[in-house]
Motif scaffolding. Sequence first.
Motif, mmCIF file in Angstrom:
data_model
loop_
_atom_site.group_PDB
_atom_site.id
_atom_site.type_symbol
_atom_site.label_atom_id
_atom_site.label_comp_id
_atom_site.label_asym_id
_atom_site.label_seq_id
_atom_site.Cartn_x
_atom_site.Cartn_y
_atom_site.Cartn_z
ATOM 1 N N TYR A 28 41.917 31.076 42.389
ATOM 2 C CA TYR A 28 42.874 32.113 42.026
ATOM 3 C C TYR A 28 42.245 33.189 41.155
ATOM 4 N N TYR A 29 41.345 32.768 40.229
ATOM 5 C CA TYR A 29 40.789 33.766 39.319
ATOM 6 C C TYR A 29 39.972 34.798 40.077
ATOM 7 N N ALA A 30 39.277 34.349 41.146
ATOM 8 C CA ALA A 30 38.451 35.272 41.916
ATOM 9 C C ALA A 30 39.314 36.254 42.701
ATOM 10 N N ARG A 31 40.319 35.700 43.394
ATOM 11 C CA ARG A 31 41.154 36.544 44.245
ATOM 12 C C ARG A 31 41.911 37.572 43.402
ATOM 13 N N ARG A 32 42.421 37.118 42.259
ATOM 14 C CA ARG A 32 43.249 38.027 41.458
ATOM 15 C C ARG A 32 42.403 39.071 40.746
ATOM 16 N N SER A 33 41.300 38.624 40.145
ATOM 17 C CA SER A 33 40.428 39.594 39.484
ATOM 18 C C SER A 33 39.928 40.612 40.495
ATOM 19 N N GLY A 34 39.638 40.134 41.697
ATOM 20 C CA GLY A 34 39.076 40.990 42.734
ATOM 21 C C GLY A 34 39.942 42.192 43.016
ATOM 22 N N GLU A 35 41.255 41.962 43.122
ATOM 23 C CA GLU A 35 42.146 43.077 43.433
ATOM 24 C C GLU A 35 42.102 44.136 42.338
ATOM 25 N N ILE A 36 42.061 43.643 41.088
ATOM 26 C CA ILE A 36 42.063 44.599 39.983
ATOM 27 C C ILE A 36 40.730 45.354 39.930
ATOM 28 N N ILE A 37 39.648 44.606 40.100
ATOM 29 C CA ILE A 37 38.329 45.244 40.037
ATOM 30 C C ILE A 37 38.186 46.278 41.145
ATOM 31 N N ALA A 38 38.710 45.943 42.328
ATOM 32 C CA ALA A 38 38.634 46.897 43.437
ATOM 33 C C ALA A 38 39.313 48.204 43.042
ATOM 34 N N ALA A 39 40.473 48.076 42.379
ATOM 35 C CA ALA A 39 41.186 49.282 41.960
ATOM 36 C C ALA A 39 40.394 50.035 40.905
ATOM 37 N N GLU A 40 39.792 49.298 39.980
ATOM 38 C CA GLU A 40 39.052 49.947 38.898
ATOM 39 C C GLU A 40 37.790 50.649 39.417
ATOM 40 N N LEU A 41 37.101 50.005 40.340
ATOM 41 C CA LEU A 41 35.912 50.651 40.910
ATOM 42 C C LEU A 41 36.326 51.871 41.730
ATOM 43 N N GLY A 42 37.489 51.772 42.347
ATOM 44 C CA GLY A 42 37.996 52.912 43.107
ATOM 45 C C GLY A 42 38.131 54.140 42.211
ATOM 46 N N ILE A 54 36.239 55.137 39.891
ATOM 47 C CA ILE A 54 34.997 55.881 39.670
ATOM 48 C C ILE A 54 34.353 56.263 40.997
ATOM 49 N N GLY A 55 35.127 56.160 42.080
ATOM 50 C CA GLY A 55 34.643 56.669 43.358
ATOM 51 C C GLY A 55 33.946 55.641 44.232
ATOM 52 N N ILE A 56 33.977 54.384 43.812
ATOM 53 C CA ILE A 56 33.368 53.351 44.664
ATOM 54 C C ILE A 56 34.451 52.761 45.543
ATOM 55 N N ARG A 57 34.220 52.859 46.856
ATOM 56 C CA ARG A 57 35.228 52.381 47.787
ATOM 57 C C ARG A 57 34.957 50.910 48.094
ATOM 58 N N VAL A 58 35.904 50.053 47.690
ATOM 59 C CA VAL A 58 35.696 48.614 47.793
ATOM 60 C C VAL A 58 36.501 48.050 48.956
ATOM 61 N N ARG A 59 35.801 47.314 49.798
ATOM 62 C CA ARG A 59 36.505 46.573 50.857
ATOM 63 C C ARG A 59 36.518 45.112 50.430
ATOM 64 N N ILE A 60 37.720 44.550 50.290
ATOM 65 C CA ILE A 60 37.811 43.151 49.868
ATOM 66 C C ILE A 60 37.768 42.251 51.088
ATOM 67 N N GLU A 61 36.979 41.189 50.979
ATOM 68 C CA GLU A 61 36.932 40.232 52.073
ATOM 69 C C GLU A 61 37.170 38.855 51.470
ATOM 70 N N ASN A 62 38.322 38.274 51.766
ATOM 71 C CA ASN A 62 38.602 36.923 51.271
ATOM 72 C C ASN A 62 37.928 35.911 52.177
ATOM 73 N N ILE A 63 37.123 35.034 51.594
ATOM 74 C CA ILE A 63 36.438 34.062 52.444
ATOM 75 C C ILE A 63 36.637 32.660 51.882
ATOM 76 N N GLU A 64 36.405 31.680 52.721
ATOM 77 C CA GLU A 64 36.534 30.292 52.301
ATOM 78 C C GLU A 64 35.255 29.859 51.596
#
Lengths: 856, 539, 276
Positions: free
Chosen positions: A362-376, A378-388
């Motif tokens: 859970y910590y990875a998936r949830r942090s990931g969404e926020i980090i993606a927004a934060e990197l966005g 500063i102009g970094i386009r993040v594609r999230i890929e959830n993997i097993e």
Amino acid sequence: MNPASRRGGGPHLALALLLLASLLGAPATAALPGRTVVLGLALEPPNLDPSATSAEATQDVVYGNIFEGLTRITEQGRVAPALAASWSVSDDGLRYRFTLRPGVRFHDGSPLTAADVRWSLQRARAAGSTNPLRELLAPVRAIHLIDELNLELELSRPVAELLTYLGWGNLVVMSAATAANAATAPVGTGPYRFVEWRKGDAVVLARNADYWGTPARLDGVTFRIVPDASSALAALLAGDVDGYANFPAPESVAALALDPRFTVAVGSTEGETLLAINNARKPFDDVRVRRALAHAVDRRAILQGAMYGYGEPIGSHFPPHDPAYVDLTHRYAFDPATARALLREAGYPNGFALTLRLPPPYYARRSGEIIAAELGAIGIRVRIENIEWAQWLEQVFKNRDFDLTIVSHTEPMDYDIYARRGYYFGYSNATYDARLAELSRTREEAVRMRLLGELQRQLAEDCVNVYLFELPKLGVWRRDLHGLWREAPVQGINLSGAYLDGAATVGTSSTAAGPTGRVLAIVALGILALGALALRRHVSARHLLGRAAALALTLLGASALIFLLVNVLPGDPAAYMMGLNANPTAIAHLRAQYGLDVPAWRQYLQWLAGFLHGDLGLSYTYRVPVADLVGQRLAVSLPLALYALALSLALALPTALAAARRPGKVLDSILMGLAQLGLAVPNFWLGLLLILTFSVQLHWFAAGGFPGWDAGLLPALRALTMPAVALAVPQACILARVLRAELGLALAEDYVRTARAKGLSPVQALRRHALPNAMIPALTIIGLQFSFLLAGAIIIETVFALPGLGRLLFQATAQRDLIVVRSVVLLLVAAVVLVNFLVELLYAVVDPRLRDGGAR
Amino acid sequence: MTVRLQVQDLTVTLGARRLLAGVSFEVAAGDVYGLVGESGSGKSMTALALVGLLPRGAHATGSVRLDGRELVGADEATLGDVRGRGIGLVFQEPATALNPLMTIGAQVAEGLRVHGATTAVEAETAAVLARVGLPAASVPPTRYPHELSGGQRQRVAIAIAIAARPALLIADEPTTALDVTTQAHILALLRTLVAEDGMAMVLISHDLAVVAETATSLAILQRGEIVEQGHLAGVLSRPAHAYTRQLLRDYQLPELPPRLDGASTLLLQADALVRDYPLPRRRFFGPRPVRRALDGVSLRIADGERVGLVGESGSGKSTLVRTLLGLDVPQAGAVLIAGEALQSSGTDSSRRLRRLVQVVFQDPYGSLNPRHSIARIVAEPLYLHRERPPRVERERRVAAALEAVGLGGVNGHARPQQFSGGQRQRIAIARALIVEPRLLVLDEAVSALDASTRLQILELLCRLWRERGLAYLFVSHDLAVVRAVTERLLVMHEGRIVEQGPTDRILDRPEHPYTRSLVAATPLLDRALARRGAEDESR
Amino acid sequence: MTPAWRPPAGLAAGMVVLLVYAALALSSLTAAFDAALTIDIGARLLAPSAAHWFGTDALGRDVFAMVAVGTRASLGVALSSVGIGLLLGVPLGLLAAARGGLVDDVLARGSDLVFAFPSLLLAVLLSAALGPGALTAVIAIGVFNVPVFARLVRGNGLSLMQRDFVLSARVAGRGTLAIAFDHLLPNVATLVVVQATIQLSLAIVAEASLSYVGLGVQPPAPSWGRMLNEAQTLASGAPWLAWFPGLALAFAVLALNLVGSALAARFAARVPGEAS
């Protein structure tokens, strides 16, 4: 048809009924009396041998409870004596002499000797060893037996942390006689002995009465696997579990802390949570880019948003509770402007695109969404890929094919990974390596502190990864449960000092295996009885044989398709199973062991041949025969499917009849309108609403989990009731509508008019003539529904945390246990095909037009 | 004779619609009362009204008395008692009138039990079944409906109707779905039962000839009203109402135009055709049994010749038609059109030969694609030209073809649904004519039409023959129609042509035993009237 | 016969709901929605209010906006997967009916094979093989739709093949393809449309189920199934998180079912070739 086969039907039917009666009358084993607790576990241990895997879940269950090492790590993180009562170290730091406690016995009664210790350590450092700490034991030159209770370790160079290593779960002491079975039947020296492992559901431990130290105060502990963060809270509130050493849903912790029923103990772990960066890949090889990332990430927002305030921010790869910790969190303050400037400087004024691969926690998936927004920002386009996990290990960890990922490194003292060449960060720094080597040689505390500080600073300076936070240990348990550890300086849930005050507890335990055999026998006999009945009713053997041949062909095609699909699944199962720190030789060894090194077509043929003999192979993760696993799970899924089917019929039949009695009248409109509505409610949503209403609010039913059939018929049925309702209601709506429509058609048939002309009342005509005819097309639907209920219950089994077949499949897919996946899928397919065949038999039984090989 | 059923001023309304208007009649014990009318005239509604089984929403007024007991407005308990015990019903479709999941014995017994029989039900069931010609020795009561032939099923339906010895038997088109020989047997059975039990019977039929052969009195229904009723011979020999006269006139078939003389070239030739259909294997490894649909059939049709083909269902007529049209391939034998064998489709020669032979099927509803416009349907055979004519030419030809069948000026964009059955059959004929064939295969082409429409289509066919000298292969089960249209007749039975020759000769002096039974079983209005007249005189 | 329990207003009601969804999906492309979807930790877990009609989620995003954007994923996946089924299944079924032989055998065996897999199982397996994602979900659900349409078309096509108008077309020299597409297709089209609405509603549920277990649409793109999964732990304190995505799902299915029933009822009165 010959007379013999005609008579055949009777006895078979009687036998089947007898067996059914014996199942229903199965005596319920009473739960163990007194003081046992049930602890929730988010991940199921892949196996119970701590020396073969670094999986945290395995350590959680066995370390300190079943198995012990020479030393142990206290809650405060200090080394203390365990099986070794005392030790001495030579001045050059190359010789360690241990004296064992006298009178220690393994759970099987055999005495602990120095030979067992030597054997365990030798096994861990042997060439083919799969022990994750094998490399750390490389400096061990020899192990000398001195006498029954004394032995000496001889090193080639000093290893300052040796006594700590010996207190870790991977280096526990096992006996040579029982170690081979440790994966499924661990035998140790600890305060608890292993009782039972219900795969997918629970691991059961009981107090070891002959313990050498202070005996455990609990009679037993059951670790219940609650795989979903979502169902964890419900299970706790519903009293299915007494607590979690590590609660997977931080959002609920604040509410739980206010709940007088629970104790919340927030501690720290050794888990540094990182936004890991692939330093070897462009543009991340540029430290300015890495620093830009660090400045762009707002740790506080992440801690708030993903962790609900739990956890401590870190600035380097080091736990804050360690005395040597240096606070470097201000090195990269949250500052998007600086981040953008750094990017500009590095030549990326407009940013760039990257992929963020997220493993399941859970910590990875949830942090990931926020980090993606934060990197966005500063102009970094993040594609999230959830993997097993399997894919994470394969793609990220092994093949280093990633840009960014988020993961928590939970092993203690794991800063050595930065000196490993080929590690997935792609980091290399000679200064760092030199300091690390110096640290290993140094035993002087002050110097060690200085060196550890330098290591931390170096990592921060190089900004190898973006260091997010130290993973918190969110302990939540019933208020009357005491003695659980707040901190987690070492992997494992130590229950040696746990006790309950006051009342007796929930939780059950049992010793017998589930009635799998009985369930399967009933199914088989049911088929036989139907077959006999069909034969009695003149169904031509030729017709049946023809259908059976078509069946076999379908199954063969399905098996080939499954094999093809499963064998292109990504991820190397051996690597996954071995855990994070696995070495390549161990993986290769395992691959050979499971026959993964022969050509695909041979694997396929071997699989098929085995399948025909009832040998479904050996599960990678559980290391038990798949047939056993399937048997246990079927004992949940099959009754659940039958229960749901019975409910569906019980709901649909009266509804359809009532509606059809006066076509077009108010009752008809209301009932069919309701069915239309019910049809639109997806079963997993219904399940969720049921949990919210009947478990969380009303406390009528358990929110999830399954006590096992041995807990008694009633508790088991109770546990299956809500899932069955959630499954049955939408199906019942379909069935009611189909039946109603068919009844409408049947009522318009001439034979109903004939029946009425005979003098039958409308209700008589409906029941005696329209209903049987309407049931024939409904049979097809019922057959389809059964196979849907059996396999399609995957989702419902997830919602209610039921250890069923669908859940097993889902877990196995995630765990990349392809032996289990392919066999379970084929089994489910076989079930569908078989049910269709049964429906066809049933057609022939109920519809005289289909006898004598007639076609429909 | 006692009057058992008295119907007075029976009116049935469904919403604002009047389905029956003031119907009154009486039936005495031992009498058969015929109700004749076209579909929609209210025949079946009368039957349902008598037993209170009207469709939902329909409402009956007036009076129906059975042995003095009033049924209109009676409560459900009374009606339940009357149904089966007071009035037995036999419906048209023996295929669907029986519950497929119950044995025939159980279905008969159910009728007995529902009226209180408890003892010896099985023996009585067997007795009833034996009475209708299904003795347990040959047709055990444990049989299921699907194991019986259509005629046998209708016998079961009759057994159910008479099981509780009702005072009145209502038979609604009881033989319409059956072959003529079976029809004759069922009608005979009904007559016998009426005589034996002293029942009154209402026989509902669209077929005047069937009623004429069976009934003692009759009523002519038109649009829910009885336009004429009375003693059978009286009504039919001296019809008072215009509608009755029209019904009788429709039975007068057109005069056969004289045969065209001159050189008649051979148009179609079939030699020793054999066609087998595989049946399911009886035993697993046994040989696969076959049903021989065509067993060495040979025939020749010359240009301008009108050939009839008669036979009951299952005799192989349809298979023969399909084989002649090249839609089905025989196992042995050959079909030659104008001396040439039909090649696989798509070749020039096959297109040319197919243009020579076109077809009109039975069902005017099924033979036109409901999603296509009339123009497109009629133009379709133009694909048989290698170069499909350009659009203007196509439109001209379509218009001409429609003109030829008397549909000049219809809207080509209309869909088949907008036309009546007779018009659709004209459209089907237009489609066949558009490629100017020499032979028209008419597969039961007028069987589905009501009498007046049938007459019009037959007249059209005669006109086309006169104008174009077309050859016909006229496939039918209706001997009267065949006599009117054809000059040479083929009789098919069990996959063989058992007799052939000039139509009049065969129908007047049949030689083959099968042909003889066929001719004898066919109800003929004239013959029936003649017989009834004789009976009346002798009475 | 039109049973009265099919509300005559069903078609209209269903269409209106579907139009609302379409409007939502389109409007969710506007910038206002981007703002509503921005993570705002300060505004998390707010109950429904005038500012946030459906409340906010754990990251402070507007649930209404997420439901609206989720419409795109749900409808997109459903439409595409049913599209796959139509594009492959219908021609296959037509050919099998018109030509028989090898095509028919392949279709029969192939659909036996696909139908042998319980509905979601194949999707799970494919998702595992191809990696989770919207495209995988489309393929997984689409594969299941192919034999559904193929069998429907084949079955009805076969009975049409026995109809006299097809025999007439054969006498008129039309080939297999012409018969399949000129004669069979128009006559099965209505059935296909009805079936398509049913399959659409099934596909929407399947997509939500896959997303619920994490095999469908991937974050950060919102989807109803994923929202429901995330709602599960929070639902005791924030029940709106479980209510609104679920209601959105149920209404979409209901609307499609209503439209399907209404169309089926209307077309039933005009089954090809029967009197109207």
